[in-house]
Design a protein around this motif. Structure first.
Motif, PDB file in Angstrom:
ATOM      1  N   THR A   8       0.822  -1.217   0.000  1.00 34.88           N
ATOM      2  CA  THR A   8       0.000   0.000   0.000  1.00 34.88           C
ATOM      3  C   THR A   8       0.853   1.263   0.000  1.00 34.88           C
ATOM      4  N   SER A   9       1.997   1.216   0.669  1.00 39.80           N
ATOM      5  CA  SER A   9       2.853   2.414   0.688  1.00 39.80           C
ATOM      6  C   SER A   9       3.304   2.776  -0.717  1.00 39.80           C
ATOM      7  N   GLY A  10       3.804   1.784  -1.420  1.00 39.66           N
ATOM      8  CA  GLY A  10       4.248   2.049  -2.789  1.00 39.66           C
ATOM      9  C   GLY A  10       3.079   2.442  -3.658  1.00 39.66           C
TER      10      GLY A  10
ATOM     11  N   ASP B 275      -1.096   2.479   9.477  1.00 38.22           N
ATOM     12  CA  ASP B 275       0.333   2.172   9.666  1.00 38.22           C
ATOM     13  C   ASP B 275       1.042   1.794   8.356  1.00 38.22           C
ATOM     14  N   LEU B 276       1.260   2.825   7.555  1.00 41.37           N
ATOM     15  CA  LEU B 276       1.962   2.609   6.282  1.00 41.37           C
ATOM     16  C   LEU B 276       3.429   2.299   6.554  1.00 41.37           C
ATOM     17  N   GLN B 277       3.914   1.250   5.911  1.00 45.92           N
ATOM     18  CA  GLN B 277       5.338   0.925   6.067  1.00 45.92           C
ATOM     19  C   GLN B 277       6.158   1.931   5.254  1.00 45.92           C
ATOM     20  N   THR B 278       7.441   1.942   5.524  1.00 43.00           N
ATOM     21  CA  THR B 278       8.338   2.753   4.684  1.00 43.00           C
ATOM     22  C   THR B 278       8.328   2.156   3.274  1.00 43.00           C
ATOM     23  N   PRO B 279       8.122   3.017   2.287  1.00 45.95           N
ATOM     24  CA  PRO B 279       8.084   2.465   0.927  1.00 45.95           C
ATOM     25  C   PRO B 279       9.393   1.784   0.575  1.00 45.95           C
ATOM     26  N   PHE B 280       9.288   0.798  -0.259  1.00 46.70           N
ATOM     27  CA  PHE B 280      10.457   0.068  -0.748  1.00 46.70           C
ATOM     28  C   PHE B 280      11.404   1.065  -1.432  1.00 46.70           C
ATOM     29  N   PRO B 281      12.670   1.129  -1.033  1.00 48.83           N
ATOM     30  CA  PRO B 281      13.571   2.124  -1.620  1.00 48.83           C
ATOM     31  C   PRO B 281      13.603   2.073  -3.144  1.00 48.83           C
ATOM     32  N   GLU B 282      13.672   0.858  -3.687  1.00 50.16           N
ATOM     33  CA  GLU B 282      13.714   0.771  -5.155  1.00 50.16           C
ATOM     34  C   GLU B 282      12.482   1.418  -5.763  1.00 50.16           C
ATOM     35  N   ASP B 283      11.334   1.167  -5.127  1.00 47.89           N
ATOM     36  CA  ASP B 283      10.099   1.720  -5.714  1.00 47.89           C
ATOM     37  C   ASP B 283      10.105   3.243  -5.661  1.00 47.89           C
ATOM     38  N   GLY B 284      10.488   3.774  -4.487  1.00 43.70           N
ATOM     39  CA  GLY B 284      10.508   5.235  -4.368  1.00 43.70           C
ATOM     40  C   GLY B 284      11.464   5.840  -5.369  1.00 43.70           C
TER      41      GLY B 284
END
Ligand SMILES: CC(O)(O)NCCCCNCCCN
Ligand SMILES: [Zn+2]
Length: 664
Positions: A552-554, A634-643
């Motif tokens: 969901t974050s991404g 509670d959104l997780q930290t987005p996946f670095p690659e995705d961001g």
């Protein structure tokens, strides 16, 4: 649930009693024209009228000092000379024997609004008040403000209802420094403000109004300033800041309540703002906030000095709060250079505090902060925007378009053995398809998808689309045996010339998306886990989420930072939302997506789902009917690659799509 409207004509009963050029624009007529416009348009009758009340001393003391309150208490008994004398200690504000009473009513109205929303009596609402509030401080009146209505409301909500996180959005064209001072060290209140700044050359000329004031101590990151260093900002500039700065942070903050410092001096024609955004922009700004906090939104009037654009902007805001379809915003051509610089500065200043801004670019080379002396280039740029180009009182703009509610809100096309979700109107009528089309359908899909009832499904689907584009129905949900096949049909056979552009949003892994027009009639944005090969055309934009649509974050990052800006620029007449089987998209995210997509095409969204996914029809129906989407918890930290990939995708596409620009 309805929309609250607070207004009391008592608040029109004070005015400037002496000559003061700085204050003459703050007149009682501001409130009168706003309320009368709501009455004349029939909007006030559709609201739930809530009475104003006086804020109590203890409520006012949530923000202000006893010394200040006791001093203001004396003003009703002052002579004209005393009032003038008393006023001199403050800036750009005036007192009047009745202003203390009105200031208590203004703050009390904001509290009544908070009560109505927090107790569930209404979903959202607006308080038409004066004196405004966002400039007033702990111990001082300022900028036409006596008590800080919204700051008091925020503290009140926390104290009385245990609200954990309050988002304050200040779209007034002046910086609400009073609000900033109140909460700059408070991580439970996120204050966002844009404001005319012109490198500290615009009132209130504060160094701390610049983008680098991000909050203090534990409040660091919870104060967001976006300075406008030029006048003439347009709808594109405002929407870009919402999509690329405010909304990502607001979703990550996940507020329990949204308060809006609803100043309309940021609209075209206002003598203070000198901006060019049209009144219908406030329909969209309101809409973009309405899926936060489960829809709990309280708007409190601040500024707005052009009586025409003020009244229109108030009506646009109220109409959206009531859930009416949004107006289409035409020819958004992307943010101007100055806005991009401000955008980029704000994003880079906050990237260390918000994981949704983590991949924001470095600040622009030309440091735009106040330290920077105006360069010859800027002077030249300013003369470029010659006087007549600027938006002044003399500026004219079109009446906002009428926003008609279709007779039917949400329709469904379902197999006969599938029950229709509550609130949806099953569409069973269908015109017979031309034999040619039937044969085309048949030989296009040799699969059973188009057997007897398959043809019925398609004929109903086409009927539904026709009713959407003529605004007989607002939106619809269609269950089909094979969504990919159905999508192809819709996209290929859309003959109606009423539909010039279709935005197709594909959620989930693609099957064959071989049909992509390059003539711009269709824009496909595909969000999936598939590592998409090179992007095929300007009109086919695959977004890859490493962990798929269940992340969901991404997902929300892709929606806010890519899909929304694209959609606004593309300005479709129809939105086709396709839920591929097995997408794994989370229900609350699915509802948020449907909610946000209502901003396009006057809300004409067609949701295509596979019959075997009928379990999520209920939540789809709820979102289509305009119920606020559940917060994304509670959104997780987005996946670095995705961001990082999203940032690169934007950079690659921004040549074609100006609304994706976040770097100068
Ligand atoms: C609520 C508000 O933010 O609209 N107050 C604006 C105060 C402006 C003070 N300066 C006026 C100068 C006149 N040209
Ligand atoms: Zn203002």
């Amino acid at each position: 649930m309805g929309t609250a409207l607070l207004y009391d004509e008592e608040m029109t009963k004070y005015k400037l009693l002496w000559v003061d050029p700085a204050c003459k624009i703050e007149v009682p007529e501001r409130l009168i024209v706003s309320y009368e416009a709501l009455v004349r348009s029939g909007l006030s009758d559709r609201c739930i009228s809530i009475p104003a009340r006086e804020a109590s001393d203890s409520e006012i003391l949530l923000v202000h000092s006893e010394l200040y309150l006791e001093a203001v208490k004396k003003t009703p008994y002052m002579t004209l000379e005393d009032l003038k004398e008393f006023t001199l200690q403050f800036g750009d504000v005036y007192f009047h024997p009745n202003i203390y009473h009105c200031a208590k009513l203004a703050s009390g109205s904001a509290l009544q609004l908070v009560d109505s929303v927090m107790t569930g009596k209404v979903r959202n609402g607006i308080a038409l008040v004066r004196p405004p509030g966002h400039h007033s401080m702990h111990g001082a009146a300022n900028g036409f403000c006596v008590f800080n209505n919204v700051a008091i409301a925020a503290r009140y909500a926390k104290q009385k209802y245990g609200v954990k996180r309050v988002l304050i959005v200040d779209w007034d064209i002046h910086h609400g420094q009073g609000v900033q001072y109140c909460f700059e060290d408070d991580p439970s209140v996120l204050y966002f403000s844009w404001h005319r700044y012109e490198h500290q050359n615009f009132w209130p000329n504060l160094r701390e109004s610049d983008y680098d004031s991000v909050g203090k101590e534990s409040g660091a990151g919870f104060n967001i300033n976006v300075p406008w260093n030029n006048v003439g900002m347009e709808n594109s500039d405002y929407l870009s800041v919402f999509c690329h700065v405010l909304l990502p942070v607001a979703y990550e903050f996940c507020p329990d309540l949204v308060l809006v410092c609803a100043g309309f001096d940021s609209a075209i024609g206002d003598p203070e703002g000198e901006m060019c955004a049209t009144p219908d922009i406030f329909a969209h700004l309101t809409h973009l906030l309405m899926n936060l906090a489960g829809g709990k939104l309280c708007a409190v009037l601040e500024g707005g000095y052009n009586l025409t654009s003020l009244a229109q902007s108030v009506c646009q805001t109220v109409q959206t709060l009531l859930g009416d379809p949004l107006p289409q915003l035409a020819n958004l051509r992307g943010p101007c250079k100055s806005a991009i610089e401000s955008l980029q500065c704000a994003r880079s200043a906050h990237r260390r505090y918000w994981s949704f801004l983590k991949h924001a670019a470095d600040p622009p080379m030309t440091d735009i902060s106040t330290k920077h002396v105006k360069s010859a280039m800027e002077e030249e740029e300013k003369t470029e925007m010659a006087e007549e180009e600027r938006c002044t009182e003399g500026k004219v703009w079109p009446e906002p378009p009428e926003r008609l509610c279709p007779p039917v809100c949400s329709a469904s096309v379902l197999p006969d053995d599938v029950a229709c979700p509550d609130g949806l109107k099953r569409l069973s009528s269908s015109k017979d398809l031309e034999p040619l089309l039937v044969s085309k359908l048949k030989n296009r899909f040799r699969t059973a998808a188009v057997d007897g009832d398959g043809v019925t499904t398609f004929s109903r689907l086409y009927t539904l689309i026709e009713k959407l584009v003529v605004n007989e129905i607002r939106n619809g949900l269609v269950l089909v045996p094979d969504v990919a096949a159905a999508m192809m049909c819709v996209v290929q056979d859309l003959t109606s010339d009423l539909v010039k552009r279709v935005l197709v949003v594909c959620v989930g892994k693609e099957k064959e998306l071989d049909y992509i027009t390059t003539d711009g009639k269709v824009l496909v944005v595909q969000i999936s886990s598939e590592d998409s090969e090179e992007q095929r055309s300007k009109y086919y934009i695959p977004v890859c989420l490493k962990k798929g649509c269940s992340d969901t974050s991404g997902f929300i990052q892709a929606v806010l930072g890519l899909l929304l800006p694209l959609g606004y620029e593309y300005n479709p007449d129809l939105v086709l939302l396709v839920r591929m089987p097995g997408s794994g998209v989370v229900d609350s995210m699915w509802q948020q997506l449907i909610g946000l997509l209502q901003g396009f095409a006057k809300g004409h969204t067609l949701v295509l789902m596979q019959v075997n996914e009928k379990a999520c029809m209920g939540s789809t129906a709820s979102a289509l009917l305009g119920h606020p989407a559940p917060p994304l918890q509670d959104l997780q930290t987005p996946f670095p690659e995705d961001g990082d990939a999203l940032e690169r995708l934007r950079e690659r596409l921004q040549a074609d799509w100006k609304m994706l620009q976040t770097t100068s």
